[in-house]
Design an enzyme around this catalytic site. Structure first.
Site, PDB file in Angstrom:
ATOM      1  N   SER A  98       0.949  -1.120   0.159  1.00 29.95           N
ATOM      2  CA  SER A  98       0.282   0.068   0.173  1.00 29.95           C
ATOM      3  C   SER A  98       0.600   1.224  -0.039  1.00 29.95           C
ATOM      4  O   SER A  98       1.979   1.300   0.819  1.00 29.95           O
ATOM      5  CB  SER A  98      -1.348  -0.037   0.964  1.00 29.95           C
ATOM      6  OG  SER A  98      -1.029  -1.032   1.351  1.00 29.95           O
TER       7      SER A  98
ATOM      8  N   HIS B  63      -4.159   0.172  -4.802  1.00 27.96           N
ATOM      9  CA  HIS B  63      -3.642  -0.748  -5.220  1.00 27.96           C
ATOM     10  C   HIS B  63      -3.478  -1.159  -6.939  1.00 27.96           C
ATOM     11  O   HIS B  63      -4.856  -1.357  -6.912  1.00 27.96           O
ATOM     12  CB  HIS B  63      -3.910  -3.072  -5.032  1.00 27.96           C
ATOM     13  CG  HIS B  63      -3.147  -2.959  -3.537  1.00 27.96           C
ATOM     14  ND1 HIS B  63      -2.165  -3.472  -2.991  1.00 27.96           N
ATOM     15  CD2 HIS B  63      -3.829  -2.315  -2.400  1.00 27.96           C
ATOM     16  CE1 HIS B  63      -1.472  -3.029  -1.672  1.00 27.96           C
ATOM     17  NE2 HIS B  63      -2.619  -2.360  -1.355  1.00 27.96           N
TER      18      HIS B  63
ATOM     19  N   HIS C  54      -5.198 -10.546  -1.479  1.00 25.93           N
ATOM     20  CA  HIS C  54      -4.616 -10.554  -0.608  1.00 25.93           C
ATOM     21  C   HIS C  54      -6.252 -11.464   0.018  1.00 25.93           C
ATOM     22  O   HIS C  54      -6.812 -11.081  -0.660  1.00 25.93           O
ATOM     23  CB  HIS C  54      -5.385  -8.788   0.883  1.00 25.93           C
ATOM     24  CG  HIS C  54      -4.484  -8.411   0.246  1.00 25.93           C
ATOM     25  ND1 HIS C  54      -5.107  -6.828  -0.398  1.00 25.93           N
ATOM     26  CD2 HIS C  54      -3.458  -7.864   0.939  1.00 25.93           C
ATOM     27  CE1 HIS C  54      -3.281  -6.571  -0.800  1.00 25.93           C
ATOM     28  NE2 HIS C  54      -2.907  -6.896   0.157  1.00 25.93           N
TER      29      HIS C  54
ATOM     30  N   TYR D 203      -8.435 -11.535   2.349  1.00 26.79           N
ATOM     31  CA  TYR D 203      -9.564 -11.102   3.041  1.00 26.79           C
ATOM     32  C   TYR D 203     -10.073 -10.245   1.628  1.00 26.79           C
ATOM     33  O   TYR D 203     -11.573  -9.848   1.512  1.00 26.79           O
ATOM     34  CB  TYR D 203      -8.949  -9.878   3.585  1.00 26.79           C
ATOM     35  CG  TYR D 203      -8.555  -8.571   3.108  1.00 26.79           C
ATOM     36  CD1 TYR D 203      -9.183  -8.066   2.099  1.00 26.79           C
ATOM     37  CD2 TYR D 203      -7.226  -7.942   4.003  1.00 26.79           C
ATOM     38  CE1 TYR D 203      -8.596  -6.728   1.154  1.00 26.79           C
ATOM     39  CE2 TYR D 203      -6.558  -7.094   2.983  1.00 26.79           C
ATOM     40  CZ  TYR D 203      -7.151  -6.474   2.621  1.00 26.79           C
ATOM     41  OH  TYR D 203      -6.177  -5.088   1.426  1.00 26.79           O
ATOM     42  N   GLU D 204      -9.928 -10.329   0.244  1.00 22.88           N
ATOM     43  CA  GLU D 204     -10.079  -9.515  -1.247  1.00 22.88           C
ATOM     44  C   GLU D 204     -11.030 -11.330  -1.444  1.00 22.88           C
ATOM     45  O   GLU D 204     -12.239 -11.703  -2.551  1.00 22.88           O
ATOM     46  CB  GLU D 204      -9.711  -9.431  -1.668  1.00 22.88           C
ATOM     47  CG  GLU D 204      -8.805  -8.575  -1.517  1.00 22.88           C
ATOM     48  CD  GLU D 204      -7.867  -8.152  -2.946  1.00 22.88           C
ATOM     49  OE1 GLU D 204      -8.047  -7.283  -4.099  1.00 22.88           O
ATOM     50  OE2 GLU D 204      -6.628  -8.511  -2.680  1.00 22.88           O
TER      51      GLU D 204
ATOM     52  N   ALA E  99       2.523  -3.061   4.888  1.00 21.43           N
ATOM     53  CA  ALA E  99       2.314  -1.358   5.711  1.00 21.43           C
ATOM     54  C   ALA E  99       1.998  -2.495   6.649  1.00 21.43           C
ATOM     55  O   ALA E  99       0.880  -3.727   6.950  1.00 21.43           O
ATOM     56  CB  ALA E  99       0.679  -1.064   5.317  1.00 21.43           C
TER      57      ALA E  99
ATOM     58  N   MET F 140      -2.249  -8.088   7.139  1.00 23.19           N
ATOM     59  CA  MET F 140      -2.801  -8.571   6.902  1.00 23.19           C
ATOM     60  C   MET F 140      -2.682  -9.323   5.421  1.00 23.19           C
ATOM     61  O   MET F 140      -2.625 -10.242   4.333  1.00 23.19           O
ATOM     62  CB  MET F 140      -4.280  -7.869   6.281  1.00 23.19           C
ATOM     63  CG  MET F 140      -4.668  -6.989   7.737  1.00 23.19           C
ATOM     64  SD  MET F 140      -6.410  -6.364   6.744  1.00 23.19           S
ATOM     65  CE  MET F 140      -6.347  -5.369   8.233  1.00 23.19           C
ATOM     66  N   SER F 141      -0.907  -9.096   4.749  1.00 23.88           N
ATOM     67  CA  SER F 141      -0.416  -9.685   3.300  1.00 23.88           C
ATOM     68  C   SER F 141       0.513 -10.585   4.151  1.00 23.88           C
ATOM     69  O   SER F 141       1.828 -10.437   4.883  1.00 23.88           O
ATOM     70  CB  SER F 141      -0.554  -8.118   2.984  1.00 23.88           C
ATOM     71  OG  SER F 141       1.071  -7.737   3.706  1.00 23.88           O
TER      72      SER F 141
ATOM     73  N   ASN G 142       0.990   3.043  11.378  1.00 26.84           N
ATOM     74  CA  ASN G 142       0.030   3.352  12.628  1.00 26.84           C
ATOM     75  C   ASN G 142       0.654   2.180  14.086  1.00 26.84           C
ATOM     76  O   ASN G 142       0.971   1.177  13.227  1.00 26.84           O
ATOM     77  CB  ASN G 142      -1.512   2.859  12.227  1.00 26.84           C
ATOM     78  CG  ASN G 142      -1.871   1.468  11.909  1.00 26.84           C
ATOM     79  OD1 ASN G 142      -1.531   1.128  11.153  1.00 26.84           O
ATOM     80  ND2 ASN G 142      -2.530   0.721  13.340  1.00 26.84           N
TER      81      ASN G 142
ATOM     82  N   HIS H 287      -8.368   4.008   8.012  1.00 28.23           N
ATOM     83  CA  HIS H 287      -7.682   2.910   6.557  1.00 28.23           C
ATOM     84  C   HIS H 287      -7.045   4.452   5.951  1.00 28.23           C
ATOM     85  O   HIS H 287      -5.477   4.291   5.188  1.00 28.23           O
ATOM     86  CB  HIS H 287      -8.218   2.624   5.931  1.00 28.23           C
ATOM     87  CG  HIS H 287      -7.352   2.320   4.245  1.00 28.23           C
ATOM     88  ND1 HIS H 287      -6.569   1.214   3.920  1.00 28.23           N
ATOM     89  CD2 HIS H 287      -7.958   2.668   2.686  1.00 28.23           C
ATOM     90  CE1 HIS H 287      -5.724   1.198   2.807  1.00 28.23           C
ATOM     91  NE2 HIS H 287      -6.647   2.126   1.923  1.00 28.23           N
TER      92      HIS H 287
END
Ligand code: HPA
Length: 271
Positions: A29, A60, A82, A84-85, A112, A210-211, A234, A246
């Site tokens: 990201s 992306h 990902h 989550y997609e 990230a 998450m990746s 963060n 986000h």
């Protein structure tokens, strides 16, 4: 079948790609702009590569960019897939495996991540020394692809010591302060709860995202040497008394992008 999709994608790349790079850089990201720094770049949209999944994540772009950097042939993945997609872990690594079949031997993954280690600050860069896969998903689930690697690959050296050293040296030479630590992968797409972050800290994680883990596993399986860096965008949930967004992740990513790019440059010069 994923194996067929990898093969179809590879066949397309073999026909269209003007270079056969040894190094693949996965741009997370906010880092997609790095691909624009490649010389004599050739970009191929994921949507033009049969077999590839189609990216849905905001920020992306979804293309491969082949080009030169300091005399080396490089391919950048501008955008990744990902779980989550809705993709299986195996689907998320179709592009990487097609590139491995094309000749990629080394991998630099960027992402990230939320900082769990309270010594970290947003904007910090962490060199990943190891990971914990809290999704319990693997891109190697299913019949083993023997032409890539063994059924039970070793993960002891998934993060290559020589490549980690190259990142640390590049950071030192460019006056970039870096942290090191353990990356925990969570499934997302919701950010973690404060209780989950406390649990992850107890279990030894310094950052959460998450990746990346499926890519590192697929690379280790295929004997591809890997390194990975997280931009701490963060502090993870519950550390500061405010919500995560986000927008914050993207904004801090933008602020750290120059340093991330300098680090990637230094890495490429060295490996
Ligand atoms: N959690 C999970 N993924 C992330 C985070 C986070 O706090 N920040 C950036 N990606």
């Amino acid at each position: 079948m994923t194996a067929e999709r990898i093969h179809i994608a590879y066949e397309t790349l073999k026909k269209t790609a003007k270079r056969c790079p040894e190094l693949c850089v996965v741009l997370g990201s906010g880092l997609g702009g790095y691909a624009d720094t490649l010389e004599n770049a050739q970009s191929i949209a994921y949507s033009d590569i049969p077999g590839f999944p189609v990216s849905t994540a905001p920020g992306h772009a979804g293309r491969l960019v082949f080009g030169g950097k300091f005399g080396a042939d490089v391919v950048c993945m501008q955008g990744r897939f990902h779980c989550y997609e809705g993709y299986t872990a195996a689907e998320t690594v179709i592009p990487l495996r097609a590139l491995i079949r094309l000749g990629v031997k080394k991998l630099l993954v960027t992402n990230a991540a939320g900082g769990i280690n309270t010594c970290f600050r947003p904007g910090d860069i962490m060199v990943i020394e190891d990971h914990i896969n809290f999704t319990f998903l693997s891109p190697l689930t299913g019949a083993n692809m023997d032409d890539f690697g063994p059924r039970f690959p070793d993960m002891s050296y998934a993060y290559d010591k020589t490549l980690i050293h190259a990142l640390k040296t590049a950071a030192l030479e460019n006056g970039i302060d870096i942290k090191t630590g353990v990356y925990a992968m969570m499934a997302g797409p919701a950010y973690e709860t404060p209780a989950e972050i406390r649990a992850l800290r107890t279990l030894g994680a310094d950052a959460v995202g998450m990746s990346s883990v499926p890519e590192i596993i697929a690379a280790a399986h295929a004997g591809v040497r890997s390194a990975a860096i997280s931009c701490i965008t963060n502090m993870a949930a519950g550390i500061l008394d405010r919500p995560l967004s986000h927008e914050e992740v993207m904004e801090t990513g933008r602020i750290a992008a120059d340093r991330m790019q300098t680090l990637i440059d230094g890495f490429i010069r060295r490996v």
